[in-house]
Design a protein around this motif. Structure first.
Motif, short mmCIF file in Angstrom:
data_model
loop_
_atom_site.label_atom_id
_atom_site.label_comp_id
_atom_site.label_asym_id
_atom_site.label_seq_id
_atom_site.Cartn_x
_atom_site.Cartn_y
_atom_site.Cartn_z
N PRO A 129 15.41 -21.46 18.59
CA PRO A 129 16.14 -21.82 17.36
C PRO A 129 15.51 -21.23 16.10
O PRO A 129 16.22 -20.76 15.21
CB PRO A 129 16.07 -23.35 17.36
N LEU A 130 14.17 -21.24 16.03
CA LEU A 130 13.50 -20.66 14.88
C LEU A 130 13.73 -19.16 14.81
O LEU A 130 14.02 -18.60 13.75
CB LEU A 130 12.00 -20.95 14.94
N ARG A 131 13.64 -18.50 15.97
CA ARG A 131 13.89 -17.06 16.02
C ARG A 131 15.33 -16.76 15.60
O ARG A 131 15.58 -15.79 14.87
CB ARG A 131 13.61 -16.55 17.44
N ALA A 132 16.28 -17.60 16.03
CA ALA A 132 17.68 -17.38 15.67
C ALA A 132 17.87 -17.53 14.16
O ALA A 132 18.62 -16.77 13.54
CB ALA A 132 18.56 -18.37 16.42
N THR A 133 17.18 -18.51 13.56
CA THR A 133 17.26 -18.70 12.11
C THR A 133 16.69 -17.47 11.39
O THR A 133 17.29 -16.97 10.42
CB THR A 133 16.47 -19.95 11.69
N TYR A 134 15.56 -16.99 11.85
CA TYR A 134 14.94 -15.80 11.24
C TYR A 134 15.88 -14.59 11.36
O TYR A 134 16.09 -13.85 10.38
CB TYR A 134 13.60 -15.51 11.92
#
Length: 320
Positions: free
Chosen positions: A173-178
């Motif tokens: 999820p963090l990678r997707a946000t980035y």
């Protein structure tokens, strides 16, 4: 201040760790050190020591959030940590901001500020880990006596390990946000937005800070967020737990169970391990790191710049 939950028995702890290993003999200690040597070469795990096997791995931020019952008056845990960062930046005419800029660290990186705060005892969502299992063992074996308690686990100290590649799996999820912000505003915008520690998407995240998978988010341009001499010899790094109240290993289990196509769903994770050593073996365990090269001693693991300078001066004054 009310006490935080802990492991109440070997059976209780066995619900989190499988196998839940207990060491009672010197021969088992020798085998454990041999296993640690192999794991150190592999570089697949990060480690943390605990002076009592009953301790659950809460961050200092979680401890103050729960212990002082801040949840009764704060908006949320993220807001509390965000305000800590803001206050640290503002103090004494933004001294920390100007210091970071001078030494090449990004003063806008909230995780870099948290790293600095961690070294000086402020409550943060970080836990200190190490790449070196022997360093973790050294820290675990420093308390001299068992707690006067009826908890059987207080007769043991522990070394925990977390598989490094877990960070990549748990932080999709963090990678997707980035990636989303990168597409919208470019790489520099995305890096600044994510590393600023703004936004609730950090709740429910486990981040191994220093993990290569996250370097482009937290360490743009090869810069690192840590800023203390102790980290060098301790081979230290941080593990970030975004939960307000769930300790690290239990939060890892919770998040791992939510992964799609997870073959271990419903089972105890093989990404986390725990070894518990009986306190009768304390002196034998302490002897081993001191015999290593370099010897793991307090002076080595906590290098004093003043003493380094004193030794340098004495050595330089010796006639050749």
């Amino acid at each position: 201040m009310p006490g935080l939950p802990r492991y109440e028995s070997q059976d209780d702890k066995g619900l989190v760790f499988s196998p839940n290993v207990y060491v009672h003999h010197k021969q088992e200690v020798d085998q454990l050190f041999d296993m640690f040597a192999d794991k150190d070469k592999e570089g697949l795990f990060v480690f943390r020591g605990a002076t009592s096997a009953s301790q659950k791995l809460y961050t200092s931020s979680q401890r103050i959030w729960q212990g002082k019952e801040l949840f009764k008056r704060e908006d949320d845990h993220v807001s509390f940590n965000t305000r800590l960062i803001w206050q640290a930046r503002q103090d004494q005419s933004e001294t920390i901001n100007r210091y970071f800029a001078q030494i090449g660290l990004d003063p806008n990186n909230g995780f870099s500020i948290l790293s600095y705060m961690q070294h000086y005892g402020a409550p943060t969502p970080f836990l200190d880990f190490t790449e070196d299992p022997f360093v973790a063992m050294w820290f675990a074996s420093q308390e001299r006596s068992a707690s006067v308690d009826d908890n059987e686990l207080d007769q043991y100290f522990s070394v925990y390990s977390v598989r490094r590649d877990l960070s990549k799996a748990l932080n999709r999820p963090l990678r997707a946000t980035y990636d989303k912000w990168n597409a919208e505003g470019g790489e520099e915008y995305a890096q600044k937005a994510v590393s600023s520690y703004q936004g609730g998407f950090y709740q429910g995240s486990i981040l191994i800070i220093a993990d290569q998978e996250l370097d482009d988010i937290f360490c743009k341009g090869g810069k690192r967020i840590w800023n203390n001499l102790n980290i060098v010899n301790q081979r230290g790094l941080f593990v970030f737990n975004g939960s307000a109240d769930v300790p690290l290993m239990e939060e890892i289990l919770r998040l791992e169970q939510q992964l799609p196509n997870n073959p271990s769903r419903g089972k105890v994770s093989d990404a986390i391990k725990g070894v518990n050593i009986h306190r009768n073996l304390l002196e034998y365990v302490r002897m081993r790191p001191s015999q290593m090269t370099p010897a793991l001693t307090r002076d080595y693991l906590f290098p004093d710049p003043g003493k380094i300078m004193e030794r340098s001066i004495r050595s330089a004054l010796i006639p050749r």
